[in-house]
Design an enzyme around this catalytic site. Structure first.
Site, PDB file in Angstrom:
ATOM      1  N   LYS B 228       0.858  -1.192   0.000  1.00  0.00           N
ATOM      2  CA  LYS B 228       0.000   0.000   0.000  1.00  0.00           C
ATOM      3  C   LYS B 228       0.884   1.228   0.000  1.00  0.00           C
ATOM      4  CE  LYS B 228      -3.932   2.269   2.080  1.00  0.00           C
ATOM      5  NZ  LYS B 228      -3.505   3.422   1.334  1.00  0.00           N
ATOM      6  N   ARG B 233      -3.801   8.896  -4.497  1.00  0.00           N
ATOM      7  CA  ARG B 233      -4.514   8.005  -5.403  1.00  0.00           C
ATOM      8  C   ARG B 233      -4.897   8.796  -6.642  1.00  0.00           C
ATOM      9  NH1 ARG B 233      -8.557   3.846  -4.574  1.00  0.00           N
ATOM     10  NH2 ARG B 233      -8.819   2.827  -6.602  1.00  0.00           N
ATOM     11  N   GLU B 276      -1.129   4.885  -7.591  1.00  0.00           N
ATOM     12  CA  GLU B 276      -0.743   5.814  -6.547  1.00  0.00           C
ATOM     13  C   GLU B 276       0.366   6.702  -7.093  1.00  0.00           C
ATOM     14  OE1 GLU B 276      -2.560   5.212  -3.851  1.00  0.00           O
ATOM     15  OE2 GLU B 276      -1.677   6.546  -2.345  1.00  0.00           O
TER      16      GLU B 276
END
Ligand SMILES: [Zn+2]
Ligand SMILES: [Zn+2]
Lengths: 343, 529
Positions: B228, B233, B276
């Protein structure tokens, strides 16, 4: 130096000459009580003096064995040369301002009050005095009450709509004061009115004094779900979200409180409706009440004290802040310590 | 505007989503196309730009209400909302006007070029035409920053019911760079062939946080795992030789990332990637604070392009050769993404590498390494899942690393705003440095309503000093503060800045003397900073 007629001590508002306290928050020998809300009439005093209509409520709350006497509005009791009398405060049933006079100097401790005549308790009477002690729970210009007819018209319309939708209506307010004001203010022809136990017990005390209230039904476990449909159920704020409400059919919840004037607290409560209805004075009323006393000095006790006091000083009214342990309508929005103005 | 004000009141009065959707639908059923368009714009944060300075509004409102400015300001501070404060203090209680929502908005747009004096005259006139609730709505249109308590999703649902358009289709139509001033209700909502679909992103699929153990979501063979990444985003769109970069907040941020311009050459038209955006240099991600400084600047300078260059770590492909891929399973989309990046290599796009694992335990170990890898934790994605809209449980999970924590003493409190205007809800925390308490973090979330009430009562009873809205309180209450990251900072007294500090729990078991120290905080800084 001579001490002032009334002073603020750690126990309460104290008259040294007569050795009595007004609404003390710590136990004392002699307590003069403005009204029966729990933050003004507390446990443990050796002797209480209140208005006739407050006495049975205080006894109901604090026990039948307390030592208490009562007087009518306007009647005087003299203690060591100091004259004490009660005058209507318009806050709740039996609520009084305490007028204190010694050698021509007059102080008034107003307790809690509102100016609008709610048609139920004796309306506020301005008393000429040298020093006026006032609350300012709603001492900001954003607090402006509408006439209660307008508020009750909105409550009635909401109740009618809920009834048409097959729902019950739950409206909360303090067990003493707000609950009876709601009960007497709504249109009883719309449907049945139920009450939570805490309110029903207070109602019983009031009815026993010979004061007429609209008919109510006490919420008990035996009552069938269906019977509540279309009815109004009046409850103290603390009852919300407890198992007490499990027996009800689908219902809408509303809160009646001065705080509902602001969108923030209104949304914070996560209820369906907030009605702006207060037994305290709004900003304009506070100013009117103070002007009507013709006083030289104002002592501000609870609420937005610093702001309100600064405002008075700027308007040429000598004012100071004293801290007390009174609270405004906080418990009606789930704050305060639970007891306070509620049962 | 009366119908819009009624709508607003109804939305404000209910907490039930079904009811909200129902009242909005019935509003759409009777509103004019122009009013509908503006309502959609307002509810999707596309208000007209603010045309009057708020400092002036405060002055005028105080004067209208016959109040000294300081009293107005104090009231504003307690109410927490300028539009509401003005609405409440203004003396007029009567509604005297029948202008529509669109007409009022035009009135507000027309204020923009006027002189202060002319603006004042118009705004005062407007305030006097409106009752309290109408004035509140008018002020909100005038000042912005409006939380109506209705998500764009529910608005879209109500509009979909009204217009009889499929909800997902409508969500897509309402995205992008349209403005009510220049759009047409029919073209935007009803027309099937809208001319300018070029810039439109797809609604993001958002992951839920995994609270328990991964074994609770099934067996490991059904899942993919990725890191992550800690960035922004974003969605990169290449259509017709043009580039569009969207952030998750549905903001068009193309200008913030000039590095991506080359992608119009590198990638084929009709490509949409999800991933991302992170600062990345010398083969390694940089800390998120580098990104924050970059984003907060209005213009992207040469120096910043050099010190904080960005890349996208791509993890999904939503459109290829103009074809919507969202209904294809995760593994298939993943394969297409890998192929695309192989055939069109560019240093601005990296693929989010899969984390190898054969059992959940492997991942438990991998997650513990998150902080040293400069990532927030792991992402788990179900192999056969489609790309969904919004936050949906089940197929995508974010499994964040546990936060860092420290026990601190509360030393200042401030009243909250809005919903919590009459409570002390914003606190400052300190750690011990010998006998002294050094403030190092502010936090205003993490407690339950009940706890807040109790802390509020403590603050009121234990105030040592007041300065403006801030109270210093007796150093007595201890709270465990959780945070995501820590960095050196010369702007803070403590010398450290925390990322996302919040109250983890109230340590009622701990006396103030046993709270952590500056030394402890410096150790965390040395290890994770
Ligand atoms: Zn009271
Ligand atoms: Zn009180």
């Amino acid at each position: 130096m001579l001490s002032p007629l009334l002073q603020f001590t750690e126990k309460g508002i104290y008259c040294k000459r007569a050795n009595v306290y007004i609404d003390p928050w710590k136990p004392v020998d002699y307590a003069i009580i403005t009204h029966a809300h729990a933050d003004h009439s507390r446990w443990g005093n050796k002797f209480y003096l209140s208005h006739h209509l407050s006495k049975p409520i205080i006894q109901h709350r604090l026990g039948q064995d307390i030592s208490i006497e009562s007087m009518e509005y306007g009647e005087t009791r003299t203690i060591n040369g100091v004259k004490f009398s009660f005058h209507p405060a318009g806050h709740i049933i039996g609520s009084a301002q305490v007028r204190v006079e010694y050698k021509g100097e007059v102080w008034v401790a107003s307790g809690d009050y509102k100016l609008e005549d709610d048609g139920f308790c004796a309306p506020f009477e301005p008393i000429k005095c040298n020093v006026f002690i006032t609350e300012c729970t709603f001492g900001l210009p954003v607090f402006k009450w509408k006439p209660q007819e307008e508020v009750f018209a909105a409550i009635n319309a909401w109740w009618r709509q809920n009834k048409a939708d097959g729902k019950a209506t739950v409206l909360t307010g303090y067990s003493l004061g707000k609950a009876q004001r709601i009960l007497q203010g709504v249109d009883p022809s719309i449907g049945k009115i139920y009450t939570h136990g805490a309110i029903e017990k207070t109602n019983e005390v009031i009815r026993n004094m010979g004061v007429k209230l609209n008919d109510t039904i006490y919420v008990t476990p035996e009552i069938q779900k269906k019977e509540y449909e279309g009815s109004l159920i009046i409850a103290p704020p603390a009852a919300l979200g407890t198992s007490w409400q499990k027996k009800f059919p689908p219902f809408e919840v509303g809160i009646a409180s001065g705080w509902m004037n602001m969108r923030g607290p209104r949304r914070r409560q996560s209820v369906d409706r907030g009605f702006v209805l207060s037994d305290h004075a709004d900003f304009e009323s506070l100013n009117m009440a103070i002007n009507a006393t013709g006083c030289e000095k104002v002592i501000v006790t609870h609420g937005y004290t610093n702001i309100f006091s600064k405002w008075l000083n700027e308007n040429g009214i000598d004012s100071q802040v004293e801290s007390t342990e009174f609270e405004g309508e906080l418990a009606e929005v789930g704050q305060g310590k639970g007891e306070k103005e509620s049962e | 505007m009366k119908d819009f004000v009624r709508l607003f009141n109804q939305l404000d009065q209910t907490t039930k989503t079904n009811k909200k959707v129902a009242v909005l639908k019935s509003y759409f059923d009777t509103a004019t196309d122009m009013d509908k368009l503006w309502t959609i714009a307002i509810l999707s944060h596309r208000r007209p730009k603010r045309s009057v300075r708020t400092a002036l509004l405060r002055e005028w409102a105080a004067a209208e209400a016959n109040l000294p400015l300081w009293l107005f300001e104090e009231s504003y501070h307690i109410v927490g909302d300028l539009a509401e404060t003005i609405a409440l203090v203004h003396p007029n209680l009567e509604s005297k006007n029948d202008k529509s929502l669109t007409e009022w908005i035009q009135f507000i747009i027309d204020l923009k070029p006027l002189s202060d004096e002319d603006q004042k005259e118009k705004v005062r006139w407007a305030w006097n035409q409106l009752d309290e609730r109408e004035r509140f709505v008018f002020n909100k249109l005038l000042t912005g920053g409006w939380r109506v308590g209705l998500s764009q999703k529910l608005m879209t649902r109500a509009l979909a019911q009204h217009a009889e358009v499929e909800e997902n289709t409508l969500t897509h139509r309402l995205m992008g760079d349209w403005r009510a001033e220049t759009s047409d209700y029919h073209d935007l909502v009803e027309a099937t062939n809208v001319a300018d679909q070029l810039s439109k992103p797809y609604p993001f699929y958002l992951a839920y946080a995994l609270e328990g153990e991964p074994r609770e979501i099934g067996s490991p063979e059904e899942w993919l795992a990725e890191r992550k990444w800690d960035g922004i985003r974003g969605q990169i769109i290449i259509r017709d030789g043009e580039l569009f970069v969207w952030s998750r907040g549905e903001e068009l941020v193309t200008d913030k990332f000039p590095e991506f311009q080359d992608l119009t050459e590198a990638l084929p038209n009709g490509t949409v990637l999800d991933g991302e955006i992170i600062p990345f240099k010398n083969g390694k991600p940089l800390s998120f604070s580098t990104m924050q400084t970059r984003i907060s600047r209005k213009n992207v300078s040469k120096a910043i392009l050099k010190s904080a260059p960005i890349v996208m770590i791509a993890y999904d492909i939503l459109e290829l050769n103009g074809e919507d891929l969202r209904e294809k399973p995760q593994v298939e989309r993943r394969k297409l993404l890998e192929q695309l990046l192989q055939n069109h290599p560019t240093e601005k796009l990296l693929i989010s590498e899969l984390v190898d694992f054969s059992n959940w335990n492997d991942l438990v170990k991998e997650r513990l390494k998150s902080r040293e890898n400069n990532v927030e934790g792991l992402m788990l994605k179900r192999k056969d899942s489609t790309y969904k809209i919004g936050r949906k449980k089940g197929d995508w999970w974010k499994w964040k690393v546990d936060p860092l924590t420290i026990d601190a003493v509360m030393i200042y409190a401030m009243r909250g705003h809005g919903r919590r205007a009459n409570l002390y809800t914003d606190y400052t925390f300190a750690v011990w440095d010998d006998e002294k308490l050094v403030p190092f973090a502010k936090a205003y979330s993490g407690l339950t309503d009940k706890e807040i009430n109790r802390v509020d009562a403590f603050v009121k009873k234990n105030t040592v000093d007041k300065f403006g809205p801030v109270r210093s309180v007796k150093a007595e209450l201890v709270f465990e503060i959780a945070f995501e990251g820590i960095a050196k900072s010369s702007r803070h007294k403590s010398g450290v800045a925390l990322r996302f500090p919040r109250i983890h729990r109230w340590r009622e078991d701990k006396p103030a003397a046993e709270a952590n120290t500056m030394d402890d905080l410096n150790k965390i800084l040395a290890e994770f900073g």
